[in-house]
Every structure is written in structure tokens, then in C-alpha cells.
Design a protein around this motif. Sequence first.
Motif, PDB file in Angstrom:
ATOM      1  N   GLU A 262      15.375 -16.358   1.796  1.00  0.00           N
ATOM      2  CA  GLU A 262      16.497 -15.495   1.442  1.00  0.00           C
ATOM      3  C   GLU A 262      15.959 -14.359   0.568  1.00  0.00           C
ATOM      4  OE1 GLU A 262      19.623 -15.774   2.706  1.00  0.00           O
ATOM      5  OE2 GLU A 262      18.579 -17.294   3.892  1.00  0.00           O
ATOM      6  N   ILE A 263      16.667 -13.232   0.556  1.00  0.00           N
ATOM      7  CA  ILE A 263      16.303 -12.092  -0.280  1.00  0.00           C
ATOM      8  C   ILE A 263      17.397 -11.899  -1.314  1.00  0.00           C
ATOM      9  CG2 ILE A 263      15.894  -9.609  -0.344  1.00  0.00           C
ATOM     10  CD1 ILE A 263      13.641 -11.084   1.021  1.00  0.00           C
ATOM     11  N   ILE A 264      17.028 -11.928  -2.583  1.00  0.00           N
ATOM     12  CA  ILE A 264      18.001 -11.652  -3.636  1.00  0.00           C
ATOM     13  C   ILE A 264      17.469 -10.529  -4.525  1.00  0.00           C
ATOM     14  CG2 ILE A 264      18.863 -14.021  -3.590  1.00  0.00           C
ATOM     15  CD1 ILE A 264      17.535 -14.439  -6.266  1.00  0.00           C
ATOM     16  N   VAL A 265      18.381  -9.706  -5.007  1.00  0.00           N
ATOM     17  CA  VAL A 265      18.009  -8.527  -5.791  1.00  0.00           C
ATOM     18  C   VAL A 265      17.770  -8.918  -7.242  1.00  0.00           C
ATOM     19  CG1 VAL A 265      18.796  -6.274  -6.624  1.00  0.00           C
ATOM     20  CG2 VAL A 265      19.239  -6.974  -4.256  1.00  0.00           C
ATOM     21  N   ASN A 266      16.650  -8.437  -7.783  1.00  0.00           N
ATOM     22  CA  ASN A 266      16.339  -8.652  -9.190  1.00  0.00           C
ATOM     23  C   ASN A 266      16.937  -7.507 -10.012  1.00  0.00           C
ATOM     24  OD1 ASN A 266      15.252  -9.381 -11.646  1.00  0.00           O
ATOM     25  ND2 ASN A 266      13.183  -8.691 -11.159  1.00  0.00           N
ATOM     26  N   GLU A 267      16.401  -6.310  -9.854  1.00  0.00           N
ATOM     27  CA  GLU A 267      16.952  -5.147 -10.544  1.00  0.00           C
ATOM     28  C   GLU A 267      16.494  -3.893  -9.830  1.00  0.00           C
ATOM     29  OE1 GLU A 267      13.911  -4.608 -14.269  1.00  0.00           O
ATOM     30  OE2 GLU A 267      15.350  -6.249 -14.424  1.00  0.00           O
ATOM     31  N   VAL A 268      17.023  -2.747 -10.268  1.00  0.00           N
ATOM     32  CA  VAL A 268      16.690  -1.481  -9.625  1.00  0.00           C
ATOM     33  C   VAL A 268      16.259  -0.457 -10.669  1.00  0.00           C
ATOM     34  CG1 VAL A 268      18.301  -1.870  -7.719  1.00  0.00           C
ATOM     35  CG2 VAL A 268      19.053  -0.568  -9.727  1.00  0.00           C
ATOM     36  N   ALA A 269      15.582   0.584 -10.199  1.00  0.00           N
ATOM     37  CA  ALA A 269      15.209   1.725 -11.044  1.00  0.00           C
ATOM     38  C   ALA A 269      15.529   3.000 -10.270  1.00  0.00           C
ATOM     39  CB  ALA A 269      13.734   1.668 -11.399  1.00  0.00           C
ATOM     40  N   PRO A 270      16.319   3.917 -10.856  1.00  0.00           N
ATOM     41  CA  PRO A 270      16.749   5.120 -10.138  1.00  0.00           C
ATOM     42  C   PRO A 270      15.783   6.290 -10.343  1.00  0.00           C
ATOM     43  CG  PRO A 270      17.933   4.968 -12.198  1.00  0.00           C
ATOM     44  CD  PRO A 270      16.985   3.801 -12.169  1.00  0.00           C
ATOM     45  N   ARG A 271      14.537   6.122  -9.942  1.00  0.00           N
ATOM     46  CA  ARG A 271      13.489   7.112 -10.231  1.00  0.00           C
ATOM     47  C   ARG A 271      12.218   6.682  -9.502  1.00  0.00           C
ATOM     48  NH1 ARG A 271      10.580   3.694 -13.086  1.00  0.00           N
ATOM     49  NH2 ARG A 271      11.576   2.264 -14.548  1.00  0.00           N
ATOM     50  N   PRO A 272      11.187   7.545  -9.499  1.00  0.00           N
ATOM     51  CA  PRO A 272       9.883   7.065  -9.015  1.00  0.00           C
ATOM     52  C   PRO A 272       9.487   5.802  -9.770  1.00  0.00           C
ATOM     53  CG  PRO A 272       9.837   9.439  -9.313  1.00  0.00           C
ATOM     54  CD  PRO A 272      11.141   8.964  -9.884  1.00  0.00           C
ATOM     55  N   HIS A 273       8.738   4.931  -9.096  1.00  0.00           N
ATOM     56  CA  HIS A 273       8.544   3.583  -9.621  1.00  0.00           C
ATOM     57  C   HIS A 273       7.113   3.125  -9.384  1.00  0.00           C
ATOM     58  CE1 HIS A 273       9.317  -0.901  -9.587  1.00  0.00           C
ATOM     59  NE2 HIS A 273      10.057  -0.551 -10.620  1.00  0.00           N
ATOM     60  N   ASN A 274       6.672   2.218 -10.253  1.00  0.00           N
ATOM     61  CA  ASN A 274       5.333   1.657 -10.169  1.00  0.00           C
ATOM     62  C   ASN A 274       5.024   1.101  -8.782  1.00  0.00           C
ATOM     63  OD1 ASN A 274       3.371  -0.947 -11.439  1.00  0.00           O
ATOM     64  ND2 ASN A 274       2.986   1.167 -11.981  1.00  0.00           N
ATOM     65  N   SER A 275       6.039   0.561  -8.126  1.00  0.00           N
ATOM     66  CA  SER A 275       5.827  -0.043  -6.803  1.00  0.00           C
ATOM     67  C   SER A 275       5.562   0.993  -5.722  1.00  0.00           C
ATOM     68  CB  SER A 275       7.029  -0.902  -6.411  1.00  0.00           C
ATOM     69  OG  SER A 275       8.190  -0.105  -6.258  1.00  0.00           O
ATOM     70  N   GLY A 276       5.687   2.281  -6.040  1.00  0.00           N
ATOM     71  CA  GLY A 276       5.460   3.328  -5.053  1.00  0.00           C
ATOM     72  C   GLY A 276       4.257   4.208  -5.329  1.00  0.00           C
ATOM     73  N   HIS A 277       3.471   3.874  -6.347  1.00  0.00           N
ATOM     74  CA  HIS A 277       2.319   4.726  -6.672  1.00  0.00           C
ATOM     75  C   HIS A 277       1.283   4.772  -5.548  1.00  0.00           C
ATOM     76  CE1 HIS A 277       4.089   5.260 -10.444  1.00  0.00           C
ATOM     77  NE2 HIS A 277       3.303   4.575 -11.231  1.00  0.00           N
ATOM     78  N   TYR A 278       1.167   3.682  -4.803  1.00  0.00           N
ATOM     79  CA  TYR A 278       0.213   3.633  -3.695  1.00  0.00           C
ATOM     80  C   TYR A 278       0.450   4.789  -2.712  1.00  0.00           C
ATOM     81  CZ  TYR A 278       3.850   2.389  -0.449  1.00  0.00           C
ATOM     82  OH  TYR A 278       4.974   2.469   0.331  1.00  0.00           O
TER      83      TYR A 278
END
Length: 382
Positions: free
Chosen positions: A261-277
Motif C-alpha cells: 500500500e502507499i500512504i502519504v507521509n508529508e509534502v513540501a511545496p518547493r524544490p526538494h532534496n528528492s529531486g536534486h538528481y
Amino acid sequence: MNYFSSNFILGILGGGQLGKMLLAETRKFDIQTYVLDPSDEAPCKIGCNQFFKGDLMDFETVYNFGKKANVVTFEIELVNLEALEKLENEGIKVFPSPKTLRLIQNKGVQKDFYIKNNIPTADYRRFETTETLKSEIANLKLPFVWKCAEFGYDGTGVKIIRTLSDLDNLPNVECISEEMIPFKNELAVIVCRNPSGEIKTYPVVEMEFHPEANQVEYVICPARIENQVAEKAQAIALKVSEAFNHVGLLAVEMFQTETDEIIVNEVAPRPHNSGHYSIEASYTSQFENHLRAIINLPLGNTASKVAGIMVNLVGEENYSGNVVYQNIEKILEWNGVTPHIYGKKQTRPFRKMGHVTIVNKDIAEARKIAEEVKNTIRVISN
């Protein structure tokens, strides 16, 4: 409005590394930028057209800064919402909107929003203070996750509570208790949306966390998960995006449970560490797409050209002071390895000081090189 004229000014609230990487894209498009940050040594200072020093939580400071710009965005959520609302009411474009930010800034409010919109998330309870939580500990199932409602970042403001003594020395602030979720993977999807309603998502990434610092150590794209799980994560991220009705980037962090199952932890409304790649691995980086979104340009291709892994560079334990990076020259000898140094002058334990991207056609080979990078570079003080 002509965004490519000398009259157009983009205002950025916050002068940290996210803003610095966004400025690389504004300079590419020759867009004028003003930056507001409380520190004279903010990484953005060297990259913007004008730098202003000031408190991001002060109404007058944020309002007066925003009046200088045509469009205002932010690289940190902890900004004065009332000032942004007044600016928006007076015709200044603010993206993401204060309305969106108000739903995200407080983690308790954010969790309530998920429940209201039938978005899967871990069970939780809200408390006015940590002391209130302590008084009701008998009614809580151990272990659980304690999170401060506001002002948390990079693992700060989050703690796993296994015994009552784990609550000792925590700040007495508004907080939530959250159920511990047994999970296989921590995942993230970045959703990009412009005011015209065009929307795109980046591939699902997998995040590996440092067990002590509780912050991301590696980001792996594409995530090493089955296609149906990835499709489910993308669908939930789009549902979250639609509910928030955001403009710009929205990073949606999720858990893949033991039963997929997929459950949401939290969100960030901006560029994010998970997208630096994406700077090296994607056709269009998250920073360029954030810029495209907030000035209502067509969004760029979010697909990856190659597999990409990001390694966070954080200050080593037992070191604080003027930063020294050791062995950067060694990793520059390796193919597909690109370091990013954020420009922070002072290091301290686990402070994010930079990152390194590894690109490779083979995800397993990229992960192996990432480990070597992590074991080679040292972030210490002199």
C-alpha cells in the motif's frame, strides 16, 4: 506580462541551497531576481541581482520585499503567511499560493487535510504541547513518531518514541504523535503544475535515510520497485496535487508498506532534496520546471536520460566551524560524478553542506559508486 523583459523581477524568500540552485536557472533565462534571507552569508547572495537581509517571519519585512517583485516564490515554508496574503490581494503573484502554504506549514493541519480529502496517511493525534502529549502517553501505542507541528526540517523536529524517557528534552511545542508504519521503502514523487493547469510528474524515487540523523542519505531514481507500485505512487501524488491545487513543485513523500500500500507521509511545496538528481539525470531539472511553472511557461520533459543517484554531503559528527571539504578532487576523476557545494561557511554535525550526483546507465553500478563517494568525501572544519 513579459517575463523576459528587464522590468520583470522574481522575488525569492529564502537564500539557502534550494534558492541557489534555482538561481542557476534564472540566470540561464536572464531573469532578474531579488532574494530575502536573514543571513549575510546566505548561499544565494552571490547569485541574485539584489540581496536583502531580513526576517522571513516578520510581516513588514516580507511585505515590503514582495512589493518590489512581480512574482514571489519561496524555498522554505517558514515565511510570514499574512504578508503573502496581503501581497496576493494587491495583485502580486505568489506561487505556491498562501492558501496552499497555510495547509502545509503546520503538520497537524496538513494531516487533517489528508483525512478530509481521503488521502491515505498514518494514524495520528494532535497535541497543543509536548507536555500535553506526555500526560496522555498511557493512551498512545508505543512506539510512535513525535513530530513538532512547525519549524522542523532535515530530520530536526522528528523523533521515534519507544519509551517515556525518549520524550525527555524535547521542546514543549505544538506536536503530533504518528503511528509507526512498517514499510519496505520510503518513496517520493515530485509533481509540477503551472497556472494554466498543465501538470507533469517526475519518476518515483527511492530514499534511503541515515538511521541517526533521520535525514535522506541517498536518493535513487528510478526507484527499485515493481511497476504497479510505482503507478500507485504516481496516482496518489497526483491526487495530493489536485487536492492542494498548488502551482510550482510539490514533493510528495510516501511509504510503501509491507503489503504494497502507499500512504502519504508529508509534502513540501518547493524544490526538494528528492529531486536534486534531476539536474544531471533529467531532461528538465526540478529547478527549471519550478521556474517554468511559476511564470506560466510550458513545462519541460520530466523523464530521466539515465539512472541517477544523489548522495547528501553532511557535516561529520564532532566537527563544527569553518567548513573544509576533503577529497573532492578524487571523485572528480570518476565518470558521471558531479559535486554540488552549497556555499555554507559553517559546518555542524549532520548539516546539509552539499550533494553529489552519480549518473549511469546501470542503477546497480550507480549505487555502488554512490557508496564510494560517501566513503571518500569528508565534511569537517579547520
